[in-house]
Scaffold this active site. Structure first.
Site, PDB file in Angstrom:
ATOM      1  N   HIS A   9     -35.169 -46.558  17.781  1.00  0.00           N
ATOM      2  CA  HIS A   9     -34.073 -45.641  18.095  1.00  0.00           C
ATOM      3  C   HIS A   9     -34.081 -45.468  19.608  1.00  0.00           C
ATOM      4  O   HIS A   9     -34.791 -46.163  20.319  1.00  0.00           O
ATOM      5  CB  HIS A   9     -34.334 -44.273  17.462  1.00  0.00           C
ATOM      6  CG  HIS A   9     -34.393 -44.250  15.983  1.00  0.00           C
ATOM      7  ND1 HIS A   9     -33.287 -44.115  15.192  1.00  0.00           N
ATOM      8  CD2 HIS A   9     -35.440 -44.304  15.132  1.00  0.00           C
ATOM      9  CE1 HIS A   9     -33.639 -44.087  13.921  1.00  0.00           C
ATOM     10  NE2 HIS A   9     -34.947 -44.203  13.855  1.00  0.00           N
ATOM     11  N   CYS A  42     -34.231 -48.652  11.507  1.00  0.00           N
ATOM     12  CA  CYS A  42     -35.078 -47.794  10.682  1.00  0.00           C
ATOM     13  C   CYS A  42     -34.573 -47.679   9.235  1.00  0.00           C
ATOM     14  O   CYS A  42     -34.652 -48.648   8.497  1.00  0.00           O
ATOM     15  CB  CYS A  42     -35.234 -46.444  11.365  1.00  0.00           C
ATOM     16  SG  CYS A  42     -36.695 -45.543  10.837  1.00  0.00           S
TER      17      CYS A  42
HETATM   18  N1  GLN Z   1     -36.971 -42.811   5.598  1.00  0.00           N
HETATM   19  C1  GLN Z   1     -37.445 -43.661   6.560  1.00  0.00           C
HETATM   20  C2  GLN Z   1     -38.858 -43.468   7.011  1.00  0.00           C
HETATM   21  O1  GLN Z   1     -39.302 -42.360   7.333  1.00  0.00           O
HETATM   22  C3  GLN Z   1     -36.449 -43.802   7.678  1.00  0.00           C
HETATM   23  C4  GLN Z   1     -36.623 -42.920   8.874  1.00  0.00           C
HETATM   24  C5  GLN Z   1     -35.673 -43.233   9.996  1.00  0.00           C
HETATM   25  O2  GLN Z   1     -34.606 -43.826   9.776  1.00  0.00           O
HETATM   26  N2  GLN Z   1     -35.991 -42.788  11.207  1.00  0.00           N
HETATM   27  O3  GLN Z   1     -39.566 -44.440   7.028  1.00  0.00           O
END
Ligand code: GLN
Length: 249
Positions: free
Chosen positions: A198, A93
């Site tokens: 995740h 992510c």
């Molecule tokens: N800032 C990013 C997004 O919302 C990463 C989010 C995350 O790592 N879960 O796309």
């Protein structure tokens, strides 16, 4: 045998149980008599990328990405060289986005990325949240793997697009993946894997954890195959989750 595993920015990039990926790698090493040497490095701390076997970058919010970008940029050349040398990297992510060219936030402001991956990300109007099932592209896993699927959980507003030179890890069967539009999820470049999953990813997908470990030992010339483990419980959990999510889809 030892394997050096690093969690970069563990205090900033560690959403939704991402640290579990380090625990899973370490456990799967130990179960095979391989000693995992776990290293953590954050803002201002030195790290010898070339001496690492596996590097992990987890997810983080836009705020955290903004906090670490300068520190990451100063590491860019070294990290790029290690990647060209075959360093195994798992990035999730926010970490995945930072290896790409840029992340454009909802307000229009851009957070620079390392540009190691030919991908770029822009925040979309709605968050992409939920469980995900991915069918991995042929050739991502080694032939012995029992599963071609990955399961995980996504929560991002960023929509990531891939340049012509890179391919996604696979196709989304459930969920949104890279951008919710083109059906692709994640990316692979050399031994670098980027994904939105995740969960944490590796305990749910032990076959994928072993792919990373195998690539790491191969790079070091320490062998090509890992000893098989009894993954019957992990496999049942993986299968149950895939079946449940496919049924709901
Ligand atoms: N800032 C990013 C997004 O919302 C990463 C989010 C995350 O790592 N879960 O796309």
């Amino acid at each position: 045998m030892k394997l050096n595993i690093c969690h970069l920015y563990p205090d900033l990039l560690d959403l939704y149980g991402d640290r579990g990926n380090i625990l899973a790698l370490a456990a799967r090493c130990r179960w095979r008599g391989i000693e995992p040497v776990i290293r953590q490095a954050s803002l201002g701390e030195d790290l010898d990328f070339m001496g690492m076997d596996i590097l992990f970058l987890g997810g983080g919010s836009d705020r955290e990405q903004g906090l670490l970008v300068q520190d990451l940029m100063r590491r860019g050349d070294e990290l790029r060289s290690a990647i060209e040398n075959g360093l195994v990297v798992l990035s999730i992510c926010g970490g995945y986005q930072m290896l790409g060219k840029f992340y454009q936030m909802a307000g229009g402001e851009k957070i620079q990325g390392l540009g190691i991956l030919d991908v770029w990300t822009s925040a979309g109007a709605k968050r992409l949240i939920g469980n995900v099932v991915v069918e991995l592209d042929e050739g991502v896993l080694n032939g012995n793997s029992k599963f071609r699927t990955l399961v995980g959980f996504e929560n991002h507003s960023g929509k990531t697009f891939l340049g012509a030179g890179v391919k996604p890890l696979g196709k989304v069967l459930v969920g949104n993946g890279n951008n919710g539009d083109d059906g692709g999820e994640g990316v692979r470049y050399r031994n670098v894997f980027g994904t939105y999953l995740h969960g944490p990813l590796l305990p749910k997908n032990p076959h994928f954890a072993d792919l990373l470990l195998e690539l790491a030992i191969l790079r070091r010339g320490l062998g090509t195959r890992l000893r098989e483990l009894d993954d019957s419980l992990e496999e049942l959990a993986h299968e149950a989750m895939v079946n449940r999510l496919l049924k709901q889809a």
